[in-house]
Design a protein around this motif. Structure first.
Motif, mmCIF file in Angstrom:
data_model
loop_
_atom_site.group_PDB
_atom_site.id
_atom_site.type_symbol
_atom_site.label_atom_id
_atom_site.label_comp_id
_atom_site.label_asym_id
_atom_site.label_seq_id
_atom_site.Cartn_x
_atom_site.Cartn_y
_atom_site.Cartn_z
ATOM 1 N N SER A 112 3.574 5.528 -8.757
ATOM 2 C CA SER A 112 3.551 6.710 -7.885
ATOM 3 C C SER A 112 3.401 6.315 -6.417
ATOM 4 O O SER A 112 2.984 5.202 -6.087
ATOM 5 N N THR A 113 3.745 7.273 -5.562
ATOM 6 C CA THR A 113 3.677 7.017 -4.117
ATOM 7 C C THR A 113 2.856 8.110 -3.436
ATOM 8 O O THR A 113 2.548 9.138 -4.038
ATOM 9 N N PHE A 114 2.545 7.874 -2.192
ATOM 10 C CA PHE A 114 1.739 8.825 -1.428
ATOM 11 C C PHE A 114 2.284 8.863 -0.006
ATOM 12 O O PHE A 114 2.594 7.816 0.572
ATOM 13 N N GLU A 115 2.390 10.068 0.534
ATOM 14 C CA GLU A 115 2.948 10.194 1.886
ATOM 15 C C GLU A 115 1.818 10.251 2.907
ATOM 16 O O GLU A 115 0.872 11.023 2.730
ATOM 17 N N ILE A 116 1.910 9.406 3.917
ATOM 18 C CA ILE A 116 0.881 9.441 4.957
ATOM 19 C C ILE A 116 1.531 9.626 6.329
ATOM 20 O O ILE A 116 2.719 9.357 6.498
ATOM 21 N N GLU A 117 0.697 10.071 7.280
ATOM 22 C CA GLU A 117 1.201 10.239 8.648
ATOM 23 C C GLU A 117 0.702 9.080 9.489
ATOM 24 O O GLU A 117 -0.489 8.776 9.477
ATOM 25 N N ASP B 276 5.264 8.322 6.450
ATOM 26 C CA ASP B 276 5.553 7.039 5.821
ATOM 27 C C ASP B 276 5.178 7.171 4.343
ATOM 28 O O ASP B 276 4.294 7.954 4.004
ATOM 29 N N THR B 277 5.863 6.416 3.512
ATOM 30 C CA THR B 277 5.547 6.493 2.089
ATOM 31 C C THR B 277 4.933 5.178 1.652
ATOM 32 O O THR B 277 5.469 4.116 1.942
ATOM 33 N N SER B 278 3.805 5.302 0.959
ATOM 34 C CA SER B 278 3.098 4.089 0.522
ATOM 35 C C SER B 278 2.966 4.119 -0.994
ATOM 36 O O SER B 278 2.952 5.188 -1.606
ATOM 37 N N ALA B 279 2.845 2.944 -1.584
ATOM 38 C CA ALA B 279 2.486 2.906 -3.009
ATOM 39 C C ALA B 279 1.123 3.573 -3.135
ATOM 40 O O ALA B 279 0.248 3.375 -2.279
ATOM 41 N N MET B 280 0.965 4.396 -4.162
ATOM 42 C CA MET B 280 -0.268 5.163 -4.344
ATOM 43 C C MET B 280 -1.512 4.266 -4.327
ATOM 44 O O MET B 280 -2.513 4.583 -3.700
ATOM 45 N N ARG B 281 -1.433 3.133 -4.995
ATOM 46 C CA ARG B 281 -2.609 2.266 -5.077
ATOM 47 C C ARG B 281 -3.065 1.813 -3.686
ATOM 48 O O ARG B 281 -4.250 1.697 -3.431
ATOM 49 N N ASN B 282 -2.104 1.546 -2.816
ATOM 50 C CA ASN B 282 -2.468 1.099 -1.462
ATOM 51 C C ASN B 282 -3.053 2.231 -0.621
ATOM 52 O O ASN B 282 -3.664 1.979 0.409
#
Ligand code: BYC
Length: 476
Positions: free
Chosen positions: A335-340, A351-357
């Motif tokens: 899964s991924t997570f979107e951050i600003e 930006d999209t990051s791997a969820m774990r990170n």
């Protein structure tokens, strides 16, 4: 429920008497802790009788006993929540396997780093609050300060036990270092930024309990999910004690707001100078204190994108608060997570990051939501009193020193601005020297039972069903 052995030199429910080596090592550390407490714990109150609660069990009901204690005689001990039978790992690559009773060698240094960081914050907060007792707004508040201080001392014991019991010589050395670093020390500061900020007045103290202890709640909840069961159990019990610390912050700030609203009514004015003439805290001043402590506490979650966070999640070292009940995917491998993040051109981009990170950011966002609850309550008080002003949390990007937004100047809404504008507007956003002087001038000690300083309303009720005019601290 496992019984606490109170006849031992170090009260505990971990059967310390049957591990002579560990017992000796901890008994060796005990006088150093007491020396530290004498030097850097609450200044000047060693002979006072304080109405304190002490843990006598580890189940949720009836775990505490209330009674009068001199703080140096408080029974600091080692209390782990009872084990959960057949507990399995709740997240990460080893999801579903049995939890560990010992630290796996390959994860030793990661565990040690987190335990030391957690342990470091506990004595740090006691040091930060060293002098506050001299300017208490009431005996009720003084007692609450001391309750928090002795419990932070116990939380230090909780981490020192884990270090001694599971990390051999390294652990013993780290335990010594926990007493050697000091809050604000130029040469040997505490590890995390907020724990080096001075807490010289009670407005800062209440903000610290509201915002910084709440970080404690989120971090302890994450460690309570750990696959290393002794760590999970010790954190679970620490959370029982921690709830009161946040209560002190939330009700403390609520009482400040209540008193200010009374003064606004009496004077018929919202003018800060008028409110100050009557010895209360004007709401814009309170807002600047909230801005300071909230932004500082946001940094405690670490960087938005963190390989440390990814590793500790993957390895089952540190999960997310309420991992089992709040999340569906406990592995988060794909899964991924979107951050600003700043776009480097003075704007914001996704930006999209791997969820774990992104686990630090996941935690930070739940924390922000939790912080908003108190704000809603105080704003309701303000609205009911007929005023339009609203207290607000600044943006997560404001005044950050750690992570993607570190040293990026933004306004309170998180809009990137020039450094020049940032510096120009900062005095309106954070407590100025004159704000601090004014707050300092309010800090006059009130110790007549039942009486309150003029800048804070009385609480709704006393401690443990006692009346408000109970003598919670007796001086000799
Ligand atoms: N200030 O990958 P990064 C409480 C360091 S409060 C200074 O971004 P990571 C309490 C970080 O240590 C709860 N340094 O983050 C409340 C690392 O350094 P090293 C305390 C910071 O590693 C009130 C480097 O930056 N418990 O209990 O994923 C009263 C890169 O780190 C800061 C815990 O924090 C900062 N603000 O996670 C009493 C739980 N932020 O190792 C008590 C244990 C980051 O490369 N700690 N750094 O030299 C952790 O889980 C993690 O260490 C952190 C950061 C959440 C702090």
């Amino acid at each position: 429920m496992s019984a606490i052995d109170y006849s031992a030199k170090i009260p505990n429910n971990v059967d310390l008497a049957n591990d002579r080596t560990l017992q000796r090592a901890l008994e060796h550390w005990q006088p150093r802790f007491l020396e530290w407490w004498k030097e850097l714990g609450p200044n000047d109150f060693a002979t006072a009788d304080v109405y304190l609660r002490t843990a006598i069990g580890v189940d949720a009901q009836g775990w505490a006993h209330y009674g009068t204690v001199k703080m140096p005689d408080y029974r600091w001990g080692i209390f782990l929540a009872d084990p959960i039978a057949d507990r399995t790992i709740g997240f990460g690559d080893s999801f579903g396997q049995p939890v560990w009773q010992q630290v796996p060698g390959e994860f030793r240094s990661q565990f040690r780093r987190l335990i030391v960081t957690q342990g470091d914050t506990e004595p740090a907060s006691v040091e930060q609050q060293h002098l506050l007792g001299h300017t208490c707004p009431s005996l009720y508040d003084l007692r609450n300060l001391f309750q928090i201080n002795v419990e932070e001392g116990r939380h230090l014991w909780a981490m020192v036990y884990i270090l001694h019991a599971h990390f051999g010589r390294d652990g013993r050395e780290e335990a010594e270092e926990l007493l050697a670093r000091h809050s604000g020390d130029a040469d040997k500061p505490r590890i995390l930024g907020t724990f080096n900020e001075p807490i010289v007045d009670w407005l800062s103290f209440f903000c610290f309990c509201y915002f910084t202890d709440r970080d404690g709640k989120f971090q302890l909840k994450s460690l309570a999910e750990s696959s290393f069961d002794p760590l999970a159990r010790t954190c679970r019990f620490m959370l029982t004690e921690e709830a009161h610390h946040m209560f002190v912050g939330e009700t403390g700030l609520g009482r400040v707001v209540k008193r200010t609203l009374e003064v606004m009514k009496e004077t018929g004015s919202e003018d800060p100078q008028e409110i100050r003439r009557k010895g209360a805290v004007d709401l814009p001043l309170l807002q600047r204190y909230l801005n300071f402590w909230f932004s500082s506490s946001l940094d405690l979650f670490g960087s938005e994108i963190s390989s440390n966070a990814a590793t500790t999640f993957a390895n089952g070292i540190k999960g997310r608060p309420d991992e089992t009940t709040q999340y569906q995917d406990h592995v988060c491998a794909a899964s991924t997570f979107e951050i600003e993040v700043p776009d480097g051109k003075g704007g914001v981009m996704k930006d999209t990051s791997a969820m774990r990170n992104a686990m630090n950011e996941v935690l930070r966002l739940s924390y922000v939501k939790d912080c908003e609850i108190g704000l809603k309550r105080w704003n309701m008080q303000i609205k009911r009193a007929g005023y339009a002003l609203e207290l607000k949390l600044p943006s997560n990007r404001f005044r950050r020193a750690i992570g993607a937004w570190a040293n990026v100047p933004t306004d309170l809404e998180g809009k990137p601005i020039s450094r020049e504008e940032y510096e120009q507007r900062m005095p309106g956003w954070l407590p100025s020297a004159s704000d601090k002087d004014y707050v300092k001038s309010l800090m006059q000690r009130v110790i007549e039972p039942g009486k309150m300083a003029a800048w804070i309303a009385p609480p709704d009720r006393g401690i443990n069903n006692l009346s408000l005019d109970y003598e919670y601290v007796l001086f000799h």
